[in-house]
Motif scaffolding. Structure first.
Motif, PDB file in Angstrom:
ATOM      1  N   LEU A   1     -12.965  -0.604  -1.093  1.00  0.00           N
ATOM      2  CA  LEU A   1     -12.625  -0.182  -2.453  1.00  0.00           C
ATOM      3  C   LEU A   1     -12.386   1.325  -2.431  1.00  0.00           C
ATOM      4  CD1 LEU A   1     -15.161  -2.295  -4.523  1.00  0.00           C
ATOM      5  CD2 LEU A   1     -12.683  -2.281  -4.867  1.00  0.00           C
TER       6      LEU A   1
ATOM      7  N   TYR B   1      -3.279   3.319  -0.395  1.00  0.00           N
ATOM      8  CA  TYR B   1      -3.934   2.728  -1.566  1.00  0.00           C
ATOM      9  C   TYR B   1      -3.087   1.610  -2.146  1.00  0.00           C
ATOM     10  CZ  TYR B   1      -6.589   7.112  -1.492  1.00  0.00           C
ATOM     11  OH  TYR B   1      -7.369   8.180  -1.117  1.00  0.00           O
TER      12      TYR B   1
ATOM     13  N   CYS C   1     -10.632  -6.203  -0.478  1.00  0.00           N
ATOM     14  CA  CYS C   1     -10.294  -4.987   0.282  1.00  0.00           C
ATOM     15  C   CYS C   1     -10.639  -5.178   1.759  1.00  0.00           C
ATOM     16  CB  CYS C   1     -11.041  -3.780  -0.278  1.00  0.00           C
ATOM     17  SG  CYS C   1     -10.594  -3.335  -1.967  1.00  0.00           S
TER      18      CYS C   1
ATOM     19  N   TYR D   1       0.854  -1.193   0.000  1.00  0.00           N
ATOM     20  CA  TYR D   1       0.000   0.000   0.000  1.00  0.00           C
ATOM     21  C   TYR D   1       0.888   1.241   0.000  1.00  0.00           C
ATOM     22  CZ  TYR D   1      -4.437  -2.410   0.708  1.00  0.00           C
ATOM     23  OH  TYR D   1      -5.567  -3.178   0.534  1.00  0.00           O
TER      24      TYR D   1
ATOM     25  N   ARG E   1     -14.479  -6.108  -3.475  1.00  0.00           N
ATOM     26  CA  ARG E   1     -14.867  -5.537  -2.180  1.00  0.00           C
ATOM     27  C   ARG E   1     -14.408  -6.436  -1.024  1.00  0.00           C
ATOM     28  NH1 ARG E   1     -21.095  -5.198  -1.869  1.00  0.00           N
ATOM     29  NH2 ARG E   1     -21.206  -2.934  -1.887  1.00  0.00           N
TER      30      ARG E   1
ATOM     31  N   CYS F   1      -7.832  -0.725  -3.648  1.00  0.00           N
ATOM     32  CA  CYS F   1      -8.315  -0.690  -2.265  1.00  0.00           C
ATOM     33  C   CYS F   1      -7.713   0.507  -1.526  1.00  0.00           C
ATOM     34  CB  CYS F   1      -7.901  -1.951  -1.507  1.00  0.00           C
ATOM     35  SG  CYS F   1      -8.554  -3.483  -2.173  1.00  0.00           S
TER      36      CYS F   1
ATOM     37  N   ASP G   1      -8.102  -6.935   3.791  1.00  0.00           N
ATOM     38  CA  ASP G   1      -6.967  -6.070   4.143  1.00  0.00           C
ATOM     39  C   ASP G   1      -7.373  -5.026   5.188  1.00  0.00           C
ATOM     40  OD1 ASP G   1      -5.226  -7.372   2.494  1.00  0.00           O
ATOM     41  OD2 ASP G   1      -5.046  -5.768   1.007  1.00  0.00           O
TER      42      ASP G   1
END
Ligand code: 2F8
Ligand code: CA
Length: 135
Positions: free
Chosen positions: A38, A15, A31, A7, A28, A126, A34
């Protein structure tokens, strides 16, 4: 730095670009695993950042009108009106076809958005965290 691997931070939000193609719902869920959502581009700077992160490829973003046709809401529940931002490509959203199109993607050109069928597969972005005052 960002708590999850791969990220990258922009204005306090992390992101990640996923090139692997999934339906909107599968994206979705990825994400969510994590601990995120989204990605929700709510201004031009974020929208451009997300576009560049994917190298300009088509990606699902966290915006849909699944629950109420014509009323697009971000994954955090905020409407476009509440966010005071939208970036639809000209002629979009058009809910094209028999099954309609309820899920938003960022398009290659103009960093602009298109609505597409939620069960089609694309890459996605994400985000971890939400911007203060924008959640
Ligand atoms: O012309 C815009 C139109 O292009 C495609 O349909 C032909 C898109 N469909 C998919 O990406 C599946 C439409 O969403 C888009 O409105
Ligand atoms: Ca469309």
């Amino acid at each position: 730095g960002c708590s999850e691997a791969d990220y990258v931070s922009f204005n306090g939000i992390c992101y990640k670009d996923f090139a692997e193609e999934k339906t909107y719902e599968e994206a979705r869920q990825t994400c969510a695993r994590d601990g995120g959502l989204l990605a929700m581009p709510k201004d031009d700077a974020i929208n451009t950042f997300i576009h560049d992160l994917s190298g300009g490829a088509i990606r699902w973003i966290g915006l849909n009108d699944i629950n109420n046709e014509g009323q697009f809401v971000f994954e955090d529940g905020q409407t476009l009106e509440e966010a005071s931002y939208s970036n639809w490509k000209r002629g979009e959203p058009n809910d094209l076809g028999r099954r309609g199109e309820d899920c938003a993607q960022i398009y290659t050109s103009e960093h602009a958005w298109n609505d597409a069928p939620c069960d089609r597969t694309w890459g996605f972005i994400c985000q971890l965290g939400t911007e203060v005052g924008r959640a």
